[in-house]
Design a protein around this motif. Structure first.
Motif, mmCIF file in Angstrom:
data_model
loop_
_atom_site.group_PDB
_atom_site.id
_atom_site.type_symbol
_atom_site.label_atom_id
_atom_site.label_comp_id
_atom_site.label_asym_id
_atom_site.label_seq_id
_atom_site.Cartn_x
_atom_site.Cartn_y
_atom_site.Cartn_z
ATOM 1 N N ASP A 1 22.778 33.355 33.832
ATOM 2 C CA ASP A 1 23.483 32.125 33.482
ATOM 3 C C ASP A 1 24.987 32.194 33.767
ATOM 4 N N TYR A 2 25.498 33.379 34.088
ATOM 5 C CA TYR A 2 26.931 33.593 34.285
ATOM 6 C C TYR A 2 27.298 33.323 35.740
ATOM 7 N N THR A 3 28.246 32.417 35.952
ATOM 8 C CA THR A 3 28.641 32.066 37.312
ATOM 9 C C THR A 3 30.090 31.591 37.338
ATOM 10 N N LEU A 4 30.694 31.675 38.491
ATOM 11 C CA LEU A 4 32.038 31.139 38.692
ATOM 12 C C LEU A 4 32.001 29.906 39.592
ATOM 13 N N VAL A 5 30.808 29.377 39.807
ATOM 14 C CA VAL A 5 30.633 28.198 40.653
ATOM 15 C C VAL A 5 31.280 26.987 39.988
ATOM 16 N N GLY A 6 31.773 26.089 40.796
ATOM 17 C CA GLY A 6 32.326 24.842 40.271
ATOM 18 C C GLY A 6 33.803 24.908 39.957
ATOM 19 N N GLY A 7 34.514 25.833 40.555
ATOM 20 C CA GLY A 7 35.958 25.884 40.378
ATOM 21 C C GLY A 7 36.432 26.684 39.189
ATOM 22 N N ILE A 8 35.537 27.371 38.510
ATOM 23 C CA ILE A 8 35.948 28.175 37.352
ATOM 24 C C ILE A 8 36.892 29.283 37.785
ATOM 25 N N ASP A 9 36.614 29.902 38.934
ATOM 26 C CA ASP A 9 37.464 31.000 39.400
ATOM 27 C C ASP A 9 38.897 30.545 39.660
ATOM 28 N N GLU A 10 39.079 29.302 40.092
ATOM 29 C CA GLU A 10 40.433 28.792 40.321
ATOM 30 C C GLU A 10 41.198 28.561 39.019
ATOM 31 N N ARG A 11 40.499 28.497 37.895
ATOM 32 C CA ARG A 11 41.149 28.247 36.600
ATOM 33 C C ARG A 11 41.554 29.527 35.879
ATOM 34 N N ILE A 12 41.171 30.678 36.393
ATOM 35 C CA ILE A 12 41.554 31.950 35.777
ATOM 36 C C ILE A 12 43.071 32.102 35.892
ATOM 37 N N GLN A 13 43.729 32.445 34.799
ATOM 38 C CA GLN A 13 45.188 32.511 34.791
ATOM 39 C C GLN A 13 45.741 33.923 34.617
ATOM 40 N N CYS A 14 44.989 34.818 34.059
ATOM 41 C CA CYS A 14 45.499 36.171 33.812
ATOM 42 C C CYS A 14 45.428 37.007 35.085
ATOM 43 N N PRO A 15 46.268 38.019 35.196
ATOM 44 C CA PRO A 15 46.176 38.918 36.355
ATOM 45 C C PRO A 15 44.752 39.462 36.462
ATOM 46 N N THR A 16 44.248 39.478 37.677
ATOM 47 C CA THR A 16 42.849 39.832 37.892
ATOM 48 C C THR A 16 42.721 40.903 38.967
ATOM 49 N N LEU A 17 41.941 41.921 38.670
ATOM 50 C CA LEU A 17 41.629 42.968 39.623
ATOM 51 C C LEU A 17 40.227 42.715 40.167
ATOM 52 N N VAL A 18 40.128 42.615 41.482
ATOM 53 C CA VAL A 18 38.838 42.435 42.143
ATOM 54 C C VAL A 18 38.537 43.729 42.892
ATOM 55 N N CYS A 19 37.501 44.430 42.442
ATOM 56 C CA CYS A 19 37.101 45.673 43.094
ATOM 57 C C CYS A 19 36.050 45.376 44.157
ATOM 58 N N ASP A 20 36.179 46.041 45.288
ATOM 59 C CA ASP A 20 35.269 45.827 46.412
ATOM 60 C C ASP A 20 34.851 47.188 46.947
ATOM 61 N N ALA A 21 33.594 47.279 47.376
ATOM 62 C CA ALA A 21 33.066 48.526 47.922
ATOM 63 C C ALA A 21 32.666 48.296 49.375
ATOM 64 N N GLU A 22 33.083 49.199 50.220
ATOM 65 C CA GLU A 22 32.874 49.084 51.660
ATOM 66 C C GLU A 22 31.406 48.849 52.035
#
Length: 95
Positions: free
Chosen positions: A15-36
Protein backbone atom coordinates in the motif's frame (compact mmCIF):
# COMPACT_ATOMS: atom_id res chain seq x y z
CA UNK A 1 2.06 0.21 9.90
CA UNK A 2 -0.40 -1.13 12.49
CA UNK A 3 0.28 -4.74 11.55
CA UNK A 4 -0.32 -7.57 14.02
CA UNK A 5 1.94 -10.16 12.38
CA UNK A 6 5.18 -10.15 10.39
CA UNK A 7 3.24 -11.31 7.32
CA UNK A 8 0.74 -8.45 7.67
CA UNK A 9 3.63 -6.04 8.12
CA UNK A 10 5.25 -7.22 4.86
CA UNK A 11 1.90 -7.08 3.04
CA UNK A 12 1.35 -3.49 4.23
CA UNK A 13 4.26 -2.40 2.03
CA UNK A 14 2.08 -3.01 -1.02
CA UNK A 15 0.00 0.00 0.00
CA UNK A 16 3.05 2.30 0.33
CA UNK A 17 3.76 4.43 -2.73
CA UNK A 18 5.09 7.81 -3.79
CA UNK A 19 2.85 7.92 -6.86
CA UNK A 20 0.77 11.03 -7.43
CA UNK A 21 3.29 13.71 -6.58
CA UNK A 22 3.96 12.70 -2.98
CA UNK A 23 7.70 12.62 -3.63
CA UNK A 24 7.63 16.25 -4.79
CA UNK A 25 6.08 17.26 -1.44
CA UNK A 26 8.92 15.87 0.69
CA UNK A 27 10.63 18.82 2.38
CA UNK A 28 13.33 17.38 4.62
CA UNK A 29 16.83 16.58 3.36
CA UNK A 30 16.66 13.17 1.74
CA UNK A 31 19.29 10.54 1.06
CA UNK A 32 18.58 8.27 -1.90
CA UNK A 33 20.76 5.16 -1.90
CA UNK A 34 21.34 3.38 -5.20
CA UNK A 35 23.10 0.10 -5.99
CA UNK A 36 24.90 -0.45 -9.27
CA UNK A 37 23.42 -3.93 -9.77
CA UNK A 38 20.10 -3.63 -7.92
CA UNK A 39 17.97 -6.47 -9.24
CA UNK A 40 14.74 -5.31 -7.61
CA UNK A 41 14.45 -1.56 -8.17
CA UNK A 42 16.87 -0.73 -11.00
CA UNK A 43 16.37 2.90 -12.02
CA UNK A 44 13.87 3.74 -9.29
CA UNK A 45 16.31 5.55 -6.96
CA UNK A 46 17.35 7.82 -9.85
CA UNK A 47 13.70 8.47 -10.68
CA UNK A 48 12.92 9.37 -7.07
CA UNK A 49 15.98 11.62 -6.88
CA UNK A 50 14.88 13.53 -10.00
CA UNK A 51 11.39 14.14 -8.58
CA UNK A 52 12.54 15.44 -5.20
CA UNK A 53 12.39 19.21 -4.76
CA UNK A 54 14.01 19.17 -1.30
CA UNK A 55 17.72 19.17 -0.48
CA UNK A 56 18.81 15.75 -1.73
CA UNK A 57 21.79 13.48 -2.13
CA UNK A 58 22.07 10.42 -4.35
CA UNK A 59 24.59 7.94 -2.97
CA UNK A 60 25.75 5.26 -5.41
CA UNK A 61 27.14 1.98 -4.15
CA UNK A 62 29.23 -0.04 -6.60
CA UNK A 63 29.99 -3.66 -7.24
CA UNK A 64 33.70 -2.90 -6.99
CA UNK A 65 33.10 -1.78 -3.38
CA UNK A 66 31.19 -5.02 -2.72
CA UNK A 67 28.03 -2.95 -2.30
CA UNK A 68 26.45 -3.19 -5.74
CA UNK A 69 23.50 -5.39 -4.73
CA UNK A 70 20.14 -4.26 -3.33
CA UNK A 71 20.63 -3.07 0.28
CA UNK A 72 24.43 -3.48 -0.10
CA UNK A 73 24.75 -6.80 1.80
CA UNK A 74 28.35 -7.35 0.68
CA UNK A 75 29.54 -4.13 2.30
CA UNK A 76 27.41 -3.38 5.34
CA UNK A 77 30.18 -1.53 7.19
CA UNK A 78 30.86 0.67 4.17
CA UNK A 79 27.21 1.46 3.52
CA UNK A 80 26.42 2.18 7.16
CA UNK A 81 29.53 4.37 7.52
CA UNK A 82 28.63 6.41 4.43
CA UNK A 83 24.99 6.75 5.49
CA UNK A 84 25.97 7.83 9.02
CA UNK A 85 28.47 10.32 7.60
CA UNK A 86 25.65 11.80 5.51
CA UNK A 87 23.44 11.99 8.62
CA UNK A 88 26.24 13.67 10.61
CA UNK A 89 26.82 16.26 7.89
CA UNK A 90 23.11 16.87 7.27
CA UNK A 91 22.15 17.18 10.92
CA UNK A 92 25.16 19.42 11.66
CA UNK A 93 24.18 21.72 8.78
CA UNK A 94 20.65 22.03 10.15
CA UNK A 95 21.74 22.83 13.70
Amino acid sequence: MSADTPRAFNASYLDYTLVGGIDERIQCPTLVCDAEEDMFFKGRPEQLYEHLACPRTRMMFTTEEGAGAHCHPGARRLSIARIYDWLDDTLAAGA
